[in-house]
Write a protein that holds these residues in place. Structure first.
Motif, PDB file in Angstrom:
ATOM      1  N   ASP A 200       9.518  17.015   1.332  1.00  0.00           N
ATOM      2  CA  ASP A 200       9.499  16.243   0.078  1.00  0.00           C
ATOM      3  C   ASP A 200       9.688  14.745   0.259  1.00  0.00           C
ATOM      4  O   ASP A 200       9.736  14.010  -0.731  1.00  0.00           O
ATOM      5  CB  ASP A 200      10.554  16.793  -0.889  1.00  0.00           C
ATOM      6  CG  ASP A 200      10.177  18.180  -1.367  1.00  0.00           C
ATOM      7  OD1 ASP A 200       9.022  18.338  -1.831  1.00  0.00           O
ATOM      8  OD2 ASP A 200      10.988  19.106  -1.233  1.00  0.00           O
ATOM      9  N   THR A 201       9.825  14.278   1.510  1.00  0.00           N
ATOM     10  CA  THR A 201       9.851  12.833   1.719  1.00  0.00           C
ATOM     11  C   THR A 201       8.443  12.297   1.412  1.00  0.00           C
ATOM     12  O   THR A 201       7.472  13.057   1.381  1.00  0.00           O
ATOM     13  CB  THR A 201      10.251  12.504   3.175  1.00  0.00           C
ATOM     14  OG1 THR A 201       9.422  13.263   4.056  1.00  0.00           O
ATOM     15  CG2 THR A 201      11.713  12.840   3.430  1.00  0.00           C
ATOM     16  N   ASP A 202       8.346  10.968   1.210  1.00  0.00           N
ATOM     17  CA  ASP A 202       7.044  10.404   0.823  1.00  0.00           C
ATOM     18  C   ASP A 202       6.043  10.435   1.973  1.00  0.00           C
ATOM     19  O   ASP A 202       4.840  10.331   1.751  1.00  0.00           O
ATOM     20  CB  ASP A 202       7.230   8.960   0.334  1.00  0.00           C
ATOM     21  CG  ASP A 202       8.140   8.910  -0.884  1.00  0.00           C
ATOM     22  OD1 ASP A 202       7.832   9.622  -1.860  1.00  0.00           O
ATOM     23  OD2 ASP A 202       9.171   8.206  -0.848  1.00  0.00           O
TER      24      ASP A 202
ATOM     25  N   THR B  39       0.856  -1.204   0.000  1.00  0.00           N
ATOM     26  CA  THR B  39       0.000   0.000   0.000  1.00  0.00           C
ATOM     27  C   THR B  39       0.888   1.250   0.000  1.00  0.00           C
ATOM     28  O   THR B  39       0.644   2.211  -0.744  1.00  0.00           O
ATOM     29  CB  THR B  39      -0.881   0.042   1.274  1.00  0.00           C
ATOM     30  OG1 THR B  39      -1.399  -1.242   1.559  1.00  0.00           O
ATOM     31  CG2 THR B  39      -1.983   1.073   1.148  1.00  0.00           C
ATOM     32  N   LEU B  40       1.925   1.223   0.838  1.00  0.00           N
ATOM     33  CA  LEU B  40       2.771   2.419   0.986  1.00  0.00           C
ATOM     34  C   LEU B  40       3.597   2.663  -0.284  1.00  0.00           C
ATOM     35  O   LEU B  40       3.788   3.813  -0.702  1.00  0.00           O
ATOM     36  CB  LEU B  40       3.678   2.292   2.216  1.00  0.00           C
ATOM     37  CG  LEU B  40       2.951   2.062   3.562  1.00  0.00           C
ATOM     38  CD1 LEU B  40       3.931   2.098   4.730  1.00  0.00           C
ATOM     39  CD2 LEU B  40       1.835   3.081   3.796  1.00  0.00           C
ATOM     40  N   ILE B  41       4.051   1.581  -0.913  1.00  0.00           N
ATOM     41  CA  ILE B  41       4.812   1.737  -2.166  1.00  0.00           C
ATOM     42  C   ILE B  41       3.903   2.333  -3.248  1.00  0.00           C
ATOM     43  O   ILE B  41       4.281   3.247  -3.977  1.00  0.00           O
ATOM     44  CB  ILE B  41       5.420   0.385  -2.606  1.00  0.00           C
ATOM     45  CG1 ILE B  41       6.556   0.009  -1.641  1.00  0.00           C
ATOM     46  CG2 ILE B  41       5.947   0.436  -4.050  1.00  0.00           C
ATOM     47  CD1 ILE B  41       7.085  -1.390  -1.763  1.00  0.00           C
ATOM     48  N   LYS B  42       2.652   1.864  -3.283  1.00  0.00           N
ATOM     49  CA  LYS B  42       1.678   2.399  -4.245  1.00  0.00           C
ATOM     50  C   LYS B  42       1.425   3.884  -3.973  1.00  0.00           C
ATOM     51  O   LYS B  42       1.335   4.699  -4.903  1.00  0.00           O
ATOM     52  CB  LYS B  42       0.372   1.611  -4.122  1.00  0.00           C
ATOM     53  CG  LYS B  42      -0.421   1.554  -5.382  1.00  0.00           C
ATOM     54  CD  LYS B  42      -1.414   0.422  -5.259  1.00  0.00           C
ATOM     55  CE  LYS B  42      -2.545   0.572  -6.234  1.00  0.00           C
ATOM     56  NZ  LYS B  42      -3.632  -0.335  -5.907  1.00  0.00           N
ATOM     57  N   MET B  43       1.341   4.242  -2.681  1.00  0.00           N
ATOM     58  CA  MET B  43       1.114   5.655  -2.327  1.00  0.00           C
ATOM     59  C   MET B  43       2.263   6.520  -2.838  1.00  0.00           C
ATOM     60  O   MET B  43       2.063   7.601  -3.368  1.00  0.00           O
ATOM     61  CB  MET B  43       0.955   5.808  -0.803  1.00  0.00           C
ATOM     62  CG  MET B  43      -0.381   5.291  -0.287  1.00  0.00           C
ATOM     63  SD  MET B  43      -0.540   5.403   1.499  1.00  0.00           S
ATOM     64  CE  MET B  43      -0.866   7.167   1.703  1.00  0.00           C
ATOM     65  N   LYS B  44       3.501   6.005  -2.674  1.00  0.00           N
ATOM     66  CA  LYS B  44       4.659   6.768  -3.201  1.00  0.00           C
ATOM     67  C   LYS B  44       4.499   6.964  -4.710  1.00  0.00           C
ATOM     68  O   LYS B  44       4.679   8.069  -5.218  1.00  0.00           O
ATOM     69  CB  LYS B  44       5.972   6.030  -2.886  1.00  0.00           C
ATOM     70  CG  LYS B  44       7.185   6.727  -3.529  1.00  0.00           C
ATOM     71  CD  LYS B  44       8.513   6.099  -3.150  1.00  0.00           C
ATOM     72  CE  LYS B  44       9.658   6.804  -3.875  1.00  0.00           C
ATOM     73  NZ  LYS B  44      10.691   7.325  -3.020  1.00  0.00           N
ATOM     74  N   GLN B  45       4.184   5.867  -5.396  1.00  0.00           N
ATOM     75  CA  GLN B  45       4.088   5.942  -6.862  1.00  0.00           C
ATOM     76  C   GLN B  45       3.006   6.930  -7.308  1.00  0.00           C
ATOM     77  O   GLN B  45       3.127   7.596  -8.320  1.00  0.00           O
ATOM     78  CB  GLN B  45       3.804   4.548  -7.437  1.00  0.00           C
ATOM     79  CG  GLN B  45       5.015   3.633  -7.339  1.00  0.00           C
ATOM     80  CD  GLN B  45       4.671   2.162  -7.522  1.00  0.00           C
ATOM     81  OE1 GLN B  45       3.494   1.792  -7.565  1.00  0.00           O
ATOM     82  NE2 GLN B  45       5.686   1.309  -7.613  1.00  0.00           N
ATOM     83  N   GLN B  46       1.930   7.028  -6.488  1.00  0.00           N
ATOM     84  CA  GLN B  46       0.812   7.920  -6.859  1.00  0.00           C
ATOM     85  C   GLN B  46       0.951   9.317  -6.266  1.00  0.00           C
ATOM     86  O   GLN B  46       0.046  10.141  -6.401  1.00  0.00           O
ATOM     87  CB  GLN B  46      -0.510   7.284  -6.422  1.00  0.00           C
ATOM     88  CG  GLN B  46      -0.775   5.989  -7.195  1.00  0.00           C
ATOM     89  CD  GLN B  46      -2.024   5.257  -6.742  1.00  0.00           C
ATOM     90  OE1 GLN B  46      -2.560   5.543  -5.669  1.00  0.00           O
ATOM     91  NE2 GLN B  46      -2.487   4.315  -7.538  1.00  0.00           N
ATOM     92  N   GLY B  47       2.075   9.546  -5.542  1.00  0.00           N
ATOM     93  CA  GLY B  47       2.307  10.867  -4.962  1.00  0.00           C
ATOM     94  C   GLY B  47       1.401  11.195  -3.789  1.00  0.00           C
ATOM     95  O   GLY B  47       1.193  12.360  -3.461  1.00  0.00           O
TER      96      GLY B  47
END
Ligand code: KIV
Length: 264
Positions: free
Chosen positions: A207-209, A8-16
């Motif tokens: 600017d960190t995720d 979920t968290l990796i997806k959140m990074k990818q989607q900003g």
């Protein structure tokens, strides 16, 4: 809300989408934070300072961490639980395997360890054995005596480049999350762009995720002082659940951290 995993968290990074994280040490606060919609809870070894009243995190033991991890687990339904490996509990690979297993069996979904290149083999070994790892770079409080105090790290370009290199090495070894503590905002941004795993900052700029705060700082109840990078969300709301909802909203809209919380 669905259960939150590292995917979920990796997806959140990818989607900003910004990730909100906070520490908790018991079931009641953990339940409240979970219901407020926090994405991840860290049972931090900061409990040595904010619960036990110690000067630093060094006296905290793996048994302390396992006890508080079990308590948090009982309060949580959806939030991802990060268990913190305390000082010298992962000094060797073998110690790391035994102690990380204790935190996973206590209810953690992922374990966090402080350090760079020297941890590469340990991280690989843990991941191979089914234990996900969160890295922690910048000001790593377990090394406070080496740093000569709780100081911002990476202000010189040479040191900044070393931290970026270590972040890449940790990613290669298999970490799935990376905490960045007390580094200049510009370095927080450079590291976040250099790795594909989500970065969670505390005093590492906007600017960190994602962001993480020690709950006692976010609620203005720390026994000592309010760090520059924190904000008292309870003061603005007068209600603990609303305070955490405000924190999540301020992070997600990019309003926290503001300029006054950032190191240059
Ligand atoms: O122990 C802790 O609470 C931590 C956070 C400050 C990231 O490591």
């Amino acid at each position: 809300m669905a259960k939150i995993t590292t995917s979920t968290l990796i997806k959140m990074k990818q989607q900003g989408e910004k990730i909100s994280t906070i520490t908790a040490y018991d079931a009641s606060f953990a339940k409240l934070f979970d219901q407020a919609g926090i994405h991840a809870i860290l049972i931090g070894d900061s409990l040595g300072m904010v619960l036990q009243g110690q000067d630093d995190t060094l006296p905290v033991t793996i048994d302390d961490m396992a006890y508080h991890t079990q308590s948090v687990r009982r309060g949580v339904e959806n939030t991802l639980i990060i268990g913190d490996m305390p000082f010298m509990s992962y000094a060797t690979k073998e110690q790391a395997f035994i102690n990380a297993a204790k935190l996973m069996q206590a209810g953690a979904n992922i374990v966090k360890m402080e350090g760079g290149s020297w941890l590469i083999d340990t991280i690989k070994g843990l991941v191979e054995r089914g234990i996900p790892v969160c890295g922690h770079l910048g000001l790593t409080p377990q090394s406070v005596n080496v740093f000569g105090g709780f100081k911002v790290q990476g202000r010189q370009e040479q040191q900044a480049l070393e931290i970026i290199e270590q972040a890449k090495q940790l990613e290669q070894a298999g970490i799935q999350l990376l905490v960045l503590e007390c580094v200049p905002a510009e370095l927080g941004k450079r590291i976040t762009e250099a790795v594909s795993v989500p970065t969670i900052g505390i005093g590492a700029g906007k600017d960190t995720d994602g962001q993480i705060l020690v709950m006692h700082d976010a609620l203005g109840i720390s026994c000592s002082y309010m760090p520059k990078f924190s904000r008292n969300f309870l003061k603005d709301t007068g209600d603990i659940k609303k305070a955490i909802e405000l924190y999540i909203s301020e992070v997600s809209h990019g309003h926290f951290p503001a300029d006054e919380h950032i190191f240059k």
